[in-house]
Design a protein around this motif. Structure first.
Motif, mmCIF file in Angstrom:
data_model
loop_
_atom_site.group_PDB
_atom_site.id
_atom_site.type_symbol
_atom_site.label_atom_id
_atom_site.label_comp_id
_atom_site.label_asym_id
_atom_site.label_seq_id
_atom_site.Cartn_x
_atom_site.Cartn_y
_atom_site.Cartn_z
ATOM 1 N N ASN A 1 64.249 36.659 21.167
ATOM 2 C CA ASN A 1 65.054 37.652 20.477
ATOM 3 C C ASN A 1 64.578 37.904 19.052
ATOM 4 O O ASN A 1 64.830 38.977 18.499
ATOM 5 C CB ASN A 1 66.527 37.240 20.499
ATOM 6 C CG ASN A 1 67.207 37.640 21.788
ATOM 7 O OD1 ASN A 1 67.632 38.772 21.957
ATOM 8 N ND2 ASN A 1 67.278 36.699 22.724
ATOM 9 N N VAL A 2 63.899 36.940 18.440
ATOM 10 C CA VAL A 2 63.256 37.212 17.150
ATOM 11 C C VAL A 2 62.171 38.265 17.333
ATOM 12 O O VAL A 2 62.064 39.223 16.551
ATOM 13 C CB VAL A 2 62.661 35.924 16.545
ATOM 14 C CG1 VAL A 2 61.755 36.255 15.360
ATOM 15 C CG2 VAL A 2 63.773 34.989 16.092
ATOM 16 N N VAL A 3 61.374 38.117 18.392
ATOM 17 C CA VAL A 3 60.332 39.115 18.677
ATOM 18 C C VAL A 3 60.961 40.476 18.935
ATOM 19 O O VAL A 3 60.508 41.504 18.423
ATOM 20 C CB VAL A 3 59.476 38.670 19.878
ATOM 21 C CG1 VAL A 3 58.494 39.773 20.272
ATOM 22 C CG2 VAL A 3 58.732 37.383 19.555
ATOM 23 N N MET A 4 62.028 40.489 19.724
ATOM 24 C CA MET A 4 62.742 41.745 19.983
ATOM 25 C C MET A 4 63.243 42.356 18.686
ATOM 26 O O MET A 4 63.142 43.573 18.473
ATOM 27 C CB MET A 4 63.912 41.482 20.931
ATOM 28 C CG MET A 4 64.759 42.697 21.251
ATOM 29 S SD MET A 4 66.088 42.243 22.415
ATOM 30 C CE MET A 4 66.987 43.794 22.521
ATOM 31 N N GLY A 5 63.760 41.524 17.803
ATOM 32 C CA GLY A 5 64.249 42.012 16.517
ATOM 33 C C GLY A 5 63.153 42.597 15.658
ATOM 34 O O GLY A 5 63.362 43.602 14.970
ATOM 35 N N LEU A 6 61.975 41.987 15.679
ATOM 36 C CA LEU A 6 60.854 42.523 14.905
ATOM 37 C C LEU A 6 60.412 43.889 15.435
ATOM 38 O O LEU A 6 60.162 44.817 14.666
ATOM 39 C CB LEU A 6 59.681 41.545 14.946
ATOM 40 C CG LEU A 6 59.869 40.221 14.192
ATOM 41 C CD1 LEU A 6 58.708 39.274 14.482
ATOM 42 C CD2 LEU A 6 59.997 40.458 12.687
ATOM 43 N N VAL A 7 60.337 44.012 16.753
ATOM 44 C CA VAL A 7 59.921 45.282 17.354
ATOM 45 C C VAL A 7 60.969 46.365 17.103
ATOM 46 O O VAL A 7 60.654 47.478 16.656
ATOM 47 C CB VAL A 7 59.676 45.106 18.865
ATOM 48 C CG1 VAL A 7 59.398 46.462 19.524
ATOM 49 C CG2 VAL A 7 58.503 44.154 19.114
ATOM 50 N N PHE A 8 62.231 46.039 17.376
ATOM 51 C CA PHE A 8 63.298 47.035 17.218
ATOM 52 C C PHE A 8 63.485 47.421 15.752
ATOM 53 O O PHE A 8 63.661 48.598 15.428
ATOM 54 C CB PHE A 8 64.607 46.490 17.782
ATOM 55 C CG PHE A 8 64.744 46.646 19.274
ATOM 56 C CD1 PHE A 8 63.640 46.752 20.085
ATOM 57 C CD2 PHE A 8 65.995 46.676 19.863
ATOM 58 C CE1 PHE A 8 63.759 46.892 21.464
ATOM 59 C CE2 PHE A 8 66.139 46.826 21.238
ATOM 60 C CZ PHE A 8 65.016 46.929 22.039
ATOM 61 N N GLY A 9 63.453 46.432 14.872
ATOM 62 C CA GLY A 9 63.638 46.721 13.459
ATOM 63 C C GLY A 9 62.533 47.587 12.896
ATOM 64 O O GLY A 9 62.785 48.533 12.133
ATOM 65 N N ARG A 10 61.298 47.302 13.276
ATOM 66 C CA ARG A 10 60.175 48.108 12.793
ATOM 67 C C ARG A 10 60.254 49.527 13.349
ATOM 68 O O ARG A 10 59.934 50.497 12.636
ATOM 69 C CB ARG A 10 58.845 47.467 13.195
ATOM 70 C CG ARG A 10 57.639 48.204 12.627
ATOM 71 C CD ARG A 10 57.640 48.168 11.092
ATOM 72 N NE ARG A 10 57.084 46.927 10.589
ATOM 73 C CZ ARG A 10 57.247 46.460 9.361
ATOM 74 N NH1 ARG A 10 58.002 47.154 8.504
ATOM 75 N NH2 ARG A 10 56.709 45.319 8.978
ATOM 76 N N TRP A 11 60.672 49.653 14.602
ATOM 77 C CA TRP A 11 60.822 50.991 15.175
ATOM 78 C C TRP A 11 61.808 51.810 14.344
ATOM 79 O O TRP A 11 61.551 52.962 14.019
ATOM 80 C CB TRP A 11 61.304 50.887 16.623
ATOM 81 C CG TRP A 11 61.459 52.226 17.296
ATOM 82 C CD1 TRP A 11 62.535 53.069 17.219
ATOM 83 C CD2 TRP A 11 60.498 52.883 18.120
ATOM 84 N NE1 TRP A 11 62.322 54.207 17.946
ATOM 85 C CE2 TRP A 11 61.078 54.120 18.517
ATOM 86 C CE3 TRP A 11 59.215 52.551 18.568
ATOM 87 C CZ2 TRP A 11 60.404 55.020 19.344
ATOM 88 C CZ3 TRP A 11 58.560 53.445 19.392
ATOM 89 C CH2 TRP A 11 59.146 54.660 19.763
ATOM 90 N N TRP A 12 62.934 51.198 13.996
ATOM 91 C CA TRP A 12 63.943 51.927 13.209
ATOM 92 C C TRP A 12 63.415 52.255 11.825
ATOM 93 O O TRP A 12 63.644 53.352 11.316
ATOM 94 C CB TRP A 12 65.215 51.090 13.113
ATOM 95 C CG TRP A 12 66.318 51.800 12.392
ATOM 96 C CD1 TRP A 12 67.205 52.703 12.904
ATOM 97 C CD2 TRP A 12 66.658 51.663 11.007
ATOM 98 N NE1 TRP A 12 68.070 53.138 11.943
ATOM 99 C CE2 TRP A 12 67.755 52.523 10.763
ATOM 100 C CE3 TRP A 12 66.146 50.911 9.952
ATOM 101 C CZ2 TRP A 12 68.349 52.633 9.500
ATOM 102 C CZ3 TRP A 12 66.728 51.031 8.700
ATOM 103 C CH2 TRP A 12 67.815 51.877 8.481
#
Length: 243
Positions: A197-208
């Motif tokens: 979920n840290v990886v998911m957070g990095l991907v999603f956060g950067r997308w936003w």
């Protein structure tokens, strides 16, 4: 005052969930069965009476939507309306299609990471749903998936990254803070669940940060959870290795 607001919002929502997850991780690790021998159910029945259980489920879903509403309200009061934080009218090309792509990008490797973590004893056994087999189970699981997506992406991405930007944090520093928060409240699943979920957070956060659109993240998150919850409910009775 802004730091106070952020602290209160996080303690009311996912910050407190993160602290609780850390305690759950310690409890599982220190138990006689260890992480690998612990089972955690994500969606559990709350009453033996079917309609009361349904009411409890609906209230819990409403709580998640309220968390998102609180974050949006506070942003709106400070001049950052829904459109500004990425909740303009949903569109197929910039929102739906990227959402489906992000779901595949995160969901498939995430499933592999879960089984790998289980194999090495770094994850608990996650049961996506332990709801009783009732007529409302599948619709409720879809509602849970949508509520999780709306609450997490609104609070952990749109709200937190916006506030940290206002407080002068660099984009990378804010991104890591958001991703680590996301990982923290999934630690009850084990080390693998937290890291994934840290990886998911990095991907999603950067997308936003790069696109300014929140709908793709909500769509992707809702799809991932729907497939996990509903898929498990339908397949677990027929596939013993899922149970």
């Amino acid at each position: 005052m802004l730091w106070f607001e952020v602290a209160v919002v996080l303690l009311v929502t996912f910050g407190l969930s993160g602290l609780s997850s850390i305690l759950s991780l310690l409890e599982s690790a220190l138990s006689s069965a260890g992480l690998g021998g612990t089972t955690v159910a994500l969606n559990r029945s709350m009453s033996s009476i079917s309609l009361i259980d349904l009411a409890f489920q609906v209230l819990s879903v409403l709580k998640l939507f309220a968390w998102a509403g609180l974050a949006l309200y506070l942003l709106w009061r400070s001049g950052l309306g829904p459109r500004t934080v990425g909740l303009a009218r949903i569109r197929r090309r910039p929102d739906v299609l990227p959402g489906i792509g992000l779901a595949a990008l995160i969901g498939l490797p995430g499933l592999g990471l879960y089984f790998l973590a289980r194999a090495v004893g770094a994850n608990v056994h996650v049961v996506p749903t332990a709801l009783h087999d009732t007529w409302w189970r599948l619709p409720t699981l879809v509602l849970w998936a949508i509520a999780n997506a709306v609450a997490e992406e609104t609070v952990v991405v749109a709200y937190l990254l916006s506030r940290l930007r206002t407080l002068g944090w660099s984009p990378n520093r804010a991104l890591w803070a958001s991703a680590l928060l996301r990982g923290s409240y999934h630690l009850y699943q084990g080390i693998g669940g937290g890291l994934g979920n840290v990886v998911m957070g990095l991907v999603f956060g950067r997308w936003w940060q790069r696109t300014g659109r929140l709908w793709p993240l909500i769509i992707a998150h809702a799809l991932i959870d729907t497939v996990a919850f509903v898929g498990y409910a339908l397949l677990a009775p027929h596939l013993s290795w899922l149970r």
